[in-house]
Enzyme design. Structure first.
Site, mmCIF file in Angstrom:
data_model
loop_
_atom_site.group_PDB
_atom_site.id
_atom_site.type_symbol
_atom_site.label_atom_id
_atom_site.label_comp_id
_atom_site.label_asym_id
_atom_site.label_seq_id
_atom_site.Cartn_x
_atom_site.Cartn_y
_atom_site.Cartn_z
ATOM 1 N N SER A 304 0.853 -1.058 -0.124
ATOM 2 C CA SER A 304 0.003 -0.177 -0.116
ATOM 3 C C SER A 304 0.642 1.256 -0.093
ATOM 4 O O SER A 304 0.443 2.431 -0.432
ATOM 5 C CB SER A 304 -0.943 -0.007 1.197
ATOM 6 O OG SER A 304 0.126 -0.247 2.402
ATOM 7 N N CYS A 306 4.086 1.617 -1.082
ATOM 8 C CA CYS A 306 5.196 1.324 -2.013
ATOM 9 C C CYS A 306 5.101 2.395 -3.030
ATOM 10 O O CYS A 306 4.013 2.620 -3.916
ATOM 11 C CB CYS A 306 5.161 -0.141 -2.710
ATOM 12 S SG CYS A 306 5.257 -1.228 -1.664
ATOM 13 N N ASP A 339 2.974 -10.936 0.011
ATOM 14 C CA ASP A 339 3.147 -10.014 0.965
ATOM 15 C C ASP A 339 2.959 -8.648 0.041
ATOM 16 O O ASP A 339 3.556 -8.263 -0.845
ATOM 17 C CB ASP A 339 4.808 -9.913 1.097
ATOM 18 C CG ASP A 339 5.273 -8.691 1.984
ATOM 19 O OD1 ASP A 339 4.398 -8.166 2.500
ATOM 20 O OD2 ASP A 339 6.466 -8.350 1.984
ATOM 21 N N ARG A 387 4.258 3.957 7.446
ATOM 22 C CA ARG A 387 5.192 4.384 6.480
ATOM 23 C C ARG A 387 6.169 3.319 5.952
ATOM 24 O O ARG A 387 6.246 2.123 6.361
ATOM 25 C CB ARG A 387 6.321 5.179 6.932
ATOM 26 C CG ARG A 387 7.044 4.754 7.980
ATOM 27 C CD ARG A 387 8.036 5.842 8.668
ATOM 28 N NE ARG A 387 9.094 5.146 9.659
ATOM 29 C CZ ARG A 387 9.771 5.887 10.343
ATOM 30 N NH1 ARG A 387 9.795 7.396 9.927
ATOM 31 N NH2 ARG A 387 10.509 5.611 11.178
ATOM 32 N N SER A 473 -18.897 -5.713 -8.617
ATOM 33 C CA SER A 473 -18.686 -6.158 -7.380
ATOM 34 C C SER A 473 -18.463 -5.521 -6.076
ATOM 35 O O SER A 473 -18.441 -6.024 -5.233
ATOM 36 C CB SER A 473 -17.095 -6.738 -7.372
ATOM 37 O OG SER A 473 -16.873 -7.793 -8.735
#
Ligand code: XMP
Length: 481
Positions: A304, A306, A339, A387, A473
């Site tokens: 999230s 990156c 991950d 962070r 969706s």
């Protein structure tokens, strides 16, 4: 130059197709998984080794719920080892090194020791560690003279019930109950204290039946390390405090220095399982397996927080990365861990259905009480900070830790961040978040007709969807309250 013909897919590009299900209730679904050789989890979730996600409180909470935490490495090795120690000491049916005191010490000193260690009793021993008595808070609470010696109020050795070093949980519980006592010292043949079993710890065991425990009843925890020379002593310090596995974690895990580090760790600590990463291709999985890794973490630029894909142009959309890496892992008999990028229980189910043995979560857990750092209020709403570990502020913090002091302002400009700092909504207790996530996963597994994770891998059928399918969706054509 090569251009792959198929587009890479991520979670929102697909749905799982429902299958006939024999499952009548979500409780019939078993979410257990093997994370590493000898390390089983009741829920397939790891908390990320990020400094806004996993220190001791998160690792304790997630291990109690049945997952496991990985203590981040963006602190001194001493602090990281201390965090590992706190997790290993949080719960165990045997306290291996109980705090002791001499019979001549004063009650005031005893009270100080109890407060400092946050415990309700001390074992009284002679210089050779032989048991002389037990002192509990109750013994000193109303004592008139704080300078009186411990031996004047302790329960002396002849009146103590004790057990041998290898006492089993069942018989310890029986002894504590039959004698209506709260502490059971363990002694060797020479009456030297080798441990302590407390009623409180046995009660805690019953409170968390899914907890991830080692053979001594202590919560399991992992420790993250990097690939530089000081990371070997860091690993050793964490292992000495009882870390159950190591995570060699750098942004581009398919790299020679990661392979060298993994091989070195396997040579130095042959009995310690090692997770290595991150990679995003089957070649990466095979490379790390060859170096000796026991499991591999998959995800490049999917997190999230990156910005790796923006800054470098590199990455593989996460669902494709998991599908391809898990297939390589399956051929090698090696678990892969998804991950980054998981936002809800639907993503978690998709990541596992694609073949992952477990998933690592960052931002989703960063808003909880147990993540490091205080909450902040913005426009009347409560948030916590998350962070990226390659963000500007995390880079500066790391340099300051390495230098043990403030860094030159010029160095700020030398940083090329690959992550951001952000706010996530405050979400309360991590146990509640995990309950929701695992509930969603159980429900998802029942749609696949899968009672276990291997059945989910077997039964999963993905269907690609269009932007119209994505709109359909989520709640649509209504105003969500
Ligand atoms: P989520 O989406 O769960 O992802 O928050 C957590 C994972 O993101 C990775 N990570 C980073 N990746 N730059 C990156 O490209 C960063 O600064 C960064 N920090 C964390 C990491 O794999 C983590 O588990």
């Amino acid at each position: 130059m090569k251009l792959r013909p198929d587009p890479g897919l991520t979670f929102d590009d697909v749905l799982l197709v429902p299958h006939r299900s024999p499952i009548r209730s979500r409780s019939a679904v078993d979410t257990a998984t093997t994370l590493l050789p000898g390390v089983q989890l009741k829920i397939p979730i790891l908390s990320a080794n990020m400094d806004t996600v996993t220190e001791a409180p998160m690792a304790v909470a997630i291990a109690r719920a049945g997952g496991v935490g990985v203590i981040h490495r963006f602190m001194t090795a001493e602090r990281q080892a201390e965090a590992v120690r706190r997790v290993k000491r949080a719960e165990s049916f045997v306290v291996e090194h109980p705090t002791t005191i001499s019979p001549q010490a004063s009650l005031e000193e005893a009270r100080g020791k109890m407060l400092e260690a946050d415990i309700g009793g001390l074992v009284v021993t002679d210089q050779d560690g032989r048991l002389l008595g037990l002192l509990t808070t109750r013994d000193i609470l109303l004592a008139a003279d704080p300078s009186a010696p411990v031996e004047s109020v302790m329960t002396p050795r002849p009146r103590l019930v004790v057990a041998p070093a290898n006492e089993r949980l069942d018989s310890a519980r029986l002894a504590l109950h039959e004698h209506r006592i709260e502490k059971l010292p363990l002694v060797d043949e020479d009456d030297r204290v080798v441990g302590l079993i407390t009623a409180t710890d046995i009660i805690k065991l019953q409170e968390h039946p899914n907890a991830t425990k080692d053979s001594k009843g202590r919560l399991r925890v992992g420790a993250a390390i990097g690939v530089r020379t000081p990371d070997l002593p860091r690993a050793e310090m964490c292992l000495r405090e009882g870390a159950d596995f190591l995570v060699v974690d750098i942004a581009h895990g398919h790299a020679d220095h990661v392979s060298v580090m993994v091989s070195q760790l396997k040579r130095e600590f042959p009995h310690t399982p090692v997770i290595a990463g991150n990679v995003a291709t089957p070649d990466g999985v095979r490379y790390l397996a060859q170096a000796g890794a026991d499991a591999v973490k998959v995800g490049v630029g999917s997190g999230s927080i990156c910005t790796t894909r923006i800054i470098t142009g590199f990455g593989v959309p996460q669902l494709t990365a998991i599908l391809e890496c898990a297939e390589a892992g399956r051929q090698l008999g090696m678990p892969v861990i998804a991950d980054g990028g998981i936002r809800n229980s639907g993503d978690l189910t998709k990541a596992l259905a694609a073949g992952a043995s477990a998933a690592m979560l960052g931002a989703l857990l960063a808003g909880t009480d147990e993540s490091p750092g205080p909450s902040v209020v913005r426009n009347g709403r409560q948030f916590k900070v998350v962070r990226g570990m390659a963000s500007l502020s995390a880079n500066i913090a790391r340099k300051e830790i390495e230098k043990l002091g403030e860094i030159d302002p010029d160095e700020w400009e030398s940083v090329i961040p690959e992550g951001v700092e952000a706010l996530v909504p405050y979400r309360g207790r991590v146990a509640d978040i995990l309950y929701q996530l695992v509930g969603g996963l159980r429900s998802g597994m029942s749609y696949a007709g899968a009672e276990t994770l291997p059945q989910l891998w077997e039964n999963a059928e993905f269907i690609r969807i269009t932007p119209a399918g994505q709109l359909e969706s989520a709640p649509h054509d209504v105003q969500v309250l």
